[in-house]
Write a protein that holds these residues in place. Structure first.
Motif, PDB file in Angstrom:
ATOM      1  N   ARG B   9       0.941  -1.334   0.199  1.00 29.97           N
ATOM      2  CA  ARG B   9      -0.520  -0.065   0.192  1.00 29.97           C
ATOM      3  C   ARG B   9       1.124   1.424  -0.322  1.00 29.97           C
ATOM      4  NH1 ARG B   9      -4.365   1.270   4.712  1.00 29.97           N
ATOM      5  NH2 ARG B   9      -5.331   2.988   3.228  1.00 29.97           N
ATOM      6  N   LYS B  41     -14.272  -3.638  21.150  1.00 31.51           N
ATOM      7  CA  LYS B  41     -14.871  -5.535  21.024  1.00 31.51           C
ATOM      8  C   LYS B  41     -16.076  -5.873  21.555  1.00 31.51           C
ATOM      9  CE  LYS B  41     -14.985 -10.156  20.285  1.00 31.51           C
ATOM     10  NZ  LYS B  41     -14.513 -10.142  17.526  1.00 31.51           N
ATOM     11  N   PHE B  43     -18.316  -8.918  23.737  1.00 35.88           N
ATOM     12  CA  PHE B  43     -19.009 -10.600  23.935  1.00 35.88           C
ATOM     13  C   PHE B  43     -20.987  -9.745  23.940  1.00 35.88           C
ATOM     14  CE2 PHE B  43     -14.344 -10.768  24.018  1.00 35.88           C
ATOM     15  CZ  PHE B  43     -14.061 -11.010  22.938  1.00 35.88           C
ATOM     16  N   ARG B  77      -5.918 -11.114  19.758  1.00 35.30           N
ATOM     17  CA  ARG B  77      -6.578 -11.627  18.799  1.00 35.30           C
ATOM     18  C   ARG B  77      -7.410 -10.908  17.786  1.00 35.30           C
ATOM     19  NH1 ARG B  77      -8.339 -16.545  19.761  1.00 35.30           N
ATOM     20  NH2 ARG B  77     -10.279 -15.773  19.165  1.00 35.30           N
ATOM     21  N   MET B  82      -7.826 -12.892  13.657  1.00 40.14           N
ATOM     22  CA  MET B  82      -8.280 -14.205  14.478  1.00 40.14           C
ATOM     23  C   MET B  82      -9.433 -13.994  15.476  1.00 40.14           C
ATOM     24  SD  MET B  82      -4.795 -15.860  16.268  1.00 40.14           S
ATOM     25  CE  MET B  82      -6.042 -17.846  16.677  1.00 40.14           C
ATOM     26  N   SER B  83      -9.730 -12.703  15.706  1.00 40.09           N
ATOM     27  CA  SER B  83     -11.509 -12.731  16.307  1.00 40.09           C
ATOM     28  C   SER B  83     -11.822 -11.540  15.855  1.00 40.09           C
ATOM     29  CB  SER B  83     -10.894 -11.963  17.661  1.00 40.09           C
ATOM     30  OG  SER B  83     -12.272 -11.972  18.022  1.00 40.09           O
ATOM     31  N   PRO B  84     -12.757 -11.157  14.936  1.00 40.07           N
ATOM     32  CA  PRO B  84     -13.434  -9.778  14.342  1.00 40.07           C
ATOM     33  C   PRO B  84     -13.674  -8.988  15.107  1.00 40.07           C
ATOM     34  CG  PRO B  84     -15.101 -12.034  14.109  1.00 40.07           C
ATOM     35  CD  PRO B  84     -14.071 -12.548  14.748  1.00 40.07           C
ATOM     36  N   ARG B  95      -3.382  -3.407   5.403  1.00 43.93           N
ATOM     37  CA  ARG B  95      -4.274  -4.579   5.090  1.00 43.93           C
ATOM     38  C   ARG B  95      -5.749  -4.310   5.828  1.00 43.93           C
ATOM     39  NH1 ARG B  95      -3.347  -8.448   1.323  1.00 43.93           N
ATOM     40  NH2 ARG B  95      -1.953  -7.701   0.054  1.00 43.93           N
ATOM     41  N   PRO B 102      -6.322 -14.054   5.603  1.00 44.48           N
ATOM     42  CA  PRO B 102      -4.886 -15.510   5.356  1.00 44.48           C
ATOM     43  C   PRO B 102      -3.719 -14.234   5.344  1.00 44.48           C
ATOM     44  CG  PRO B 102      -6.772 -15.986   4.695  1.00 44.48           C
ATOM     45  CD  PRO B 102      -6.759 -14.521   5.366  1.00 44.48           C
ATOM     46  N   ALA B 103      -3.730 -13.594   4.421  1.00 49.37           N
ATOM     47  CA  ALA B 103      -2.717 -12.479   3.874  1.00 49.37           C
ATOM     48  C   ALA B 103      -1.502 -11.472   4.830  1.00 49.37           C
ATOM     49  CB  ALA B 103      -2.661 -11.491   2.379  1.00 49.37           C
ATOM     50  N   ARG B 105      -2.580 -12.161   8.417  1.00 50.78           N
ATOM     51  CA  ARG B 105      -1.065 -13.673   9.125  1.00 50.78           C
ATOM     52  C   ARG B 105      -0.592 -14.224   8.504  1.00 50.78           C
ATOM     53  NH1 ARG B 105      -6.925 -15.277   9.667  1.00 50.78           N
ATOM     54  NH2 ARG B 105      -6.567 -16.954   8.690  1.00 50.78           N
ATOM     55  N   ALA B 106       0.504 -14.369   7.406  1.00 55.45           N
ATOM     56  CA  ALA B 106       0.869 -14.641   6.559  1.00 55.45           C
ATOM     57  C   ALA B 106       2.189 -14.057   6.635  1.00 55.45           C
ATOM     58  CB  ALA B 106       0.534 -15.177   5.242  1.00 55.45           C
ATOM     59  N   LEU B 110       2.029 -14.357  16.274  1.00 53.92           N
ATOM     60  CA  LEU B 110       1.940 -14.581  16.879  1.00 53.92           C
ATOM     61  C   LEU B 110       2.437 -15.846  18.447  1.00 53.92           C
ATOM     62  CD1 LEU B 110      -0.990 -13.639  18.425  1.00 53.92           C
ATOM     63  CD2 LEU B 110      -1.999 -15.639  17.803  1.00 53.92           C
ATOM     64  N   GLU B 114      -2.171 -18.600  25.683  1.00 53.29           N
ATOM     65  CA  GLU B 114      -2.190 -19.747  26.536  1.00 53.29           C
ATOM     66  C   GLU B 114      -1.295 -20.694  25.001  1.00 53.29           C
ATOM     67  OE1 GLU B 114      -5.864 -22.121  26.989  1.00 53.29           O
ATOM     68  OE2 GLU B 114      -6.933 -20.093  26.993  1.00 53.29           O
ATOM     69  N   SER B 116       0.162 -23.491  22.492  1.00 53.88           N
ATOM     70  CA  SER B 116      -0.575 -23.989  21.421  1.00 53.88           C
ATOM     71  C   SER B 116       0.235 -24.932  20.652  1.00 53.88           C
ATOM     72  CB  SER B 116      -1.501 -23.700  20.445  1.00 53.88           C
ATOM     73  OG  SER B 116      -0.804 -23.364  20.131  1.00 53.88           O
TER      74      SER B 116
END
Ligand SMILES: Nc1ncnc2c1ncn2[C@@H]1O[C@H](COP(=O)(O)OP(=O)(O)O)[C@@H](O)[C@H]1O
Ligand SMILES: [Mg+2]
Lengths: 268, 335
Positions: B9, B41, B43, B77, B82-84, B95, B102-103, B105-106, B110, B114, B116
């Motif tokens: 950009r 955000k 919930f 997140r 990973m979280s909208p 972006r 996905p682009a 996160r590439a 992270l 916790e 993983s």
């Protein structure tokens, strides 16, 4: 300036869902020994017990079942039932583990992979498992002399469809669970009754008439019916068509449901 | 990397909206890696992140300091796609996470709060499977793994399964794993929580090296010493909102005095505000101690003795981010 297709942007060639499948294969190859024995041992034990034990008793007293030896009758049913078992168990604890215990799905979702890839990768992996166990089963059935038709290899497709139709709804269910207690319930109230009552061990006409609609409503019945017709070469095109439509429909439903419930669980 | 960022950009001219500007535009500040405006955000009814604004600039180490439940993980997140988000705008690496997850996160690494890790697999296998999610060639992952394991001091454990490793080792492995894709932005959510002091210091050292190497770091923590040591700039977060922002030194200068006199009274009631009035610019009476904020704490101590008040023990120290938090919220960071 380059165009940024999803694939390219994510910086890789292999479609993301196949990367999830590759993960499952990789981690399976690290621990394959234990599950491989069950793939081969279970069919041998079932067929031996049914054929040599129960089968000789039945053959002795009532002769043939649907024009074949009892072992030939029961073997395709066991093929379908084992597909159900394999797919169901791969869609219960492993899914819960990947969400809660090991959190593999969260690791995946931090990379270019998305929920749809996680779901498709899971289905792909269950398919691989079904191919392995069903081929093993059919091979052992052939060794026991219970394969009576050239159409029998198509029973593999039927068995895989049975498995995937269970995998879909069960993994969708697993994605809604907070602990593994629900899985015991599924086995006790779902899988075991289906195993016993879906015409696996005896023709449907042996059940009282009011139970027939119930049997028709269950996926395993259709899987058993399809496998049996193909392995025994007694194909009834109409009921085969219904069986196939039912199984494909349930697979599709399971896929849609899994995608939706995995998303609800993982993307918050 | 720089060129790649630029190609995504065109870099915008410096924007008028600065950190904390109300309802600012979406325009990223020059060199901004992450830009958030009125980011929110929720919930259900619970608003975990409440209309926050911040810019994270390339190459800096940016902190989110706040107690448990402040909304740090929810913010991480969202940045990690990973979280909208519920509302507001967010730009990561040029972006929008909503459309380009996905682009983005590439190019992000992270380290989640916790772990993983795949506990049944070996240390090396964990790096391998993670790199393969990015579809990196095996050879490339192996080369990087060698460097990363040395960096994480895990070379000797490369072929051991992860399960029996210590908490600090697992954390370092998670960091190594996040670096396997050579990300432009590394997000660390509470990297040292639950570790013993020695393990924490080793980890800090590694993060400091990354910072020197020019990696853009985003770190959340509820440890003020961690924030002070590692962050160039930080925001103090509380109840989903940003209470203050700036460099650790600037925050201390603005919200606290140079020094603090800590008093403990054992066996009898601490003296009330009245008898301490005027000792410093501000007095905080906590359940276990009294804090006197003064630029010259020794002088305050002298005056205290003059008033005939004798604490069981006392301590003169420099102000910290803990004091900033206390001054902003009236509460301590770790309770
Ligand atoms: N998935 C969720 N569902 C409901 N509430 C959540 C969820 N995640 C976090 N919260 C709530 O949002 C608030 C902020 O949480 P979090 O972002 O984890 O804070 P922090 O990381 O600063 O401790 C807390 O009150 C927490 O309980
Ligand atoms: Mg947190």
């Amino acid at each position: 300036m380059e165009t940024w297709g999803a694939q390219h942007a994510a910086g890789g060639r292999l479609p993301p869902s196949l990367r999830v499948l590759r993960y499952h294969l990789f981690s399976y190859l690290r621990t394959w020994r234990s599950s491989l024995t069950t793939s081969f041992l279970a069919p041998v034990l079932y067929l031996a017990a049914m054929g040599v034990g129960l089968g000789s008793l039945i053959n002795h007293h009532v002769g043939t079942v649907d024009h074949v030896r009892y072992l030939s009758f029961v073997a395709p049913g066991l093929l379908a039932a084992s597909a159900m078992q394999v797919a169901a168990s791969d869609s219960m604890y492993p899914v819960m583990a990947a969400i809660k215990w090991i959190r593999t799905y969260y690791a995946m979702l931090a990379t270019p992979l998305a929920v749809k890839d996680v779901v498709l990768g899971h289905f792909g992996w269950v398919t691989v498992r079904l191919v392995i166990t069903s081929v093993a089963y059919l091979g052992i059935m052939a060794a026991f002399g219970t394969v009576h038709s050239a159409l029998a290899p198509l029973a593999l497709v039927a068995a895989i469809l049975v498995g995937l139709s269970f995998a879909g709804v069960i993994s969708a269910f697993a994605a809604t669970q907070e602990n593994d207690q629900g899985f015991a319930t599924i086995s006790r109230l779902g899988l075991i009754p289906l195993f016993l009552l879906s015409a696996t061990f005896f023709p449907l006409r042996q059940l009282p008439g009011w139970l027939h609609p119930l049997a028709y409503a269950t996926p395993l019945f259709h899987g058993v019916d399809l496998c049996r017709m193909l392995v025994l070469g007694q194909l009834d095109w109409v009921s085969a068509g219904w069986d196939l439509a039912y199984l494909v429909g349930l697979c599709a439903l399971g896929l849609v449901l899994s995608r939706r419930l995995f998303t609800r669980r993982l993307v918050v | 990397m720089v060129a790649r960022f630029g190609s995504v950009r065109p870099v915008h001219p410096p924007s008028v909206s600065s950190l904390g500007a109300p309802g600012g535009g979406v325009e990223a500040a020059e060199g901004a890696v992450v830009t958030a405006r009125r980011l929110t955000k929720a919930f259900g009814d619970l608003v975990a992140v409440d209309h926050i604004d911040f810019d994270i600039v390339r190459g800096e180490s940016f902190g989110f300091l706040g107690p448990n439940g402040a909304g740090k993980t929810s913010t991480m997140r969202m940045i990690a796609c990973m979280s909208p988000r519920t509302s507001g705008t967010l730009t990561v690496l040029g972006r929008d996470p909503e459309t380009d997850g996905p682009a983005i996160r590439a190019r992000i690494g992270l380290v989640p709060q916790e772990d993983s890790l795949d506990l049944q697999l070996t240390v090396l296998d964990n790096l391998m499977i993670y790199g393969r999610y990015f579809d990196l060639p095996k050879k490339v992952i192996r080369e990087r793994a060698e460097r990363l394991l040395a960096f994480a001091e895990l070379t000797e454990r490369a072929r051991d399964t992860v399960e029996p490793l210590s908490g600090g080792m697992k954390r370092r492995l998670t960091i190594a794993r996040a670096l396997v894709s050579e990300p432009d932005l590394l997000i660390l959510d509470e990297p040292t929580t639950g570790l013993d002091p020695q393990a924490r210091h080793l980890l800090w050292d590694r993060l400091y090296r990354l910072k020197l190497a020019g990696v853009t770091l985003v770190i959340t923590t509820h440890y003020m010493d961690e924030a002070e040591q590692l962050c160039d700039r930080l925001v103090v977060m509380d109840k989903g909102r940003i209470a203050a922002s700036g460099s650790p030194a600037a925050l201390i200068e603005r919200y606290s005095t140079r020094e603090v006199l800590e008093l403990r009274f054992v066996g009898h009631e601490p003296p009330g505000h009245d008898s301490l009035a005027g000792l410093g610019e501000r007095i905080e009476v906590l359940p276990d101690r009294v804090l006197v904020y003064a630029d010259d704490a020794e002088r305050a101590l002298g005056e205290l003795e003059g008033r005939g008040i004798r604490p069981a023990n006392w301590l003169v120290r420099r102000s910290s981010l803990e004091d900033v938090f206390l001054s902003l919220t009236g509460r301590t960071l770790v309770d």
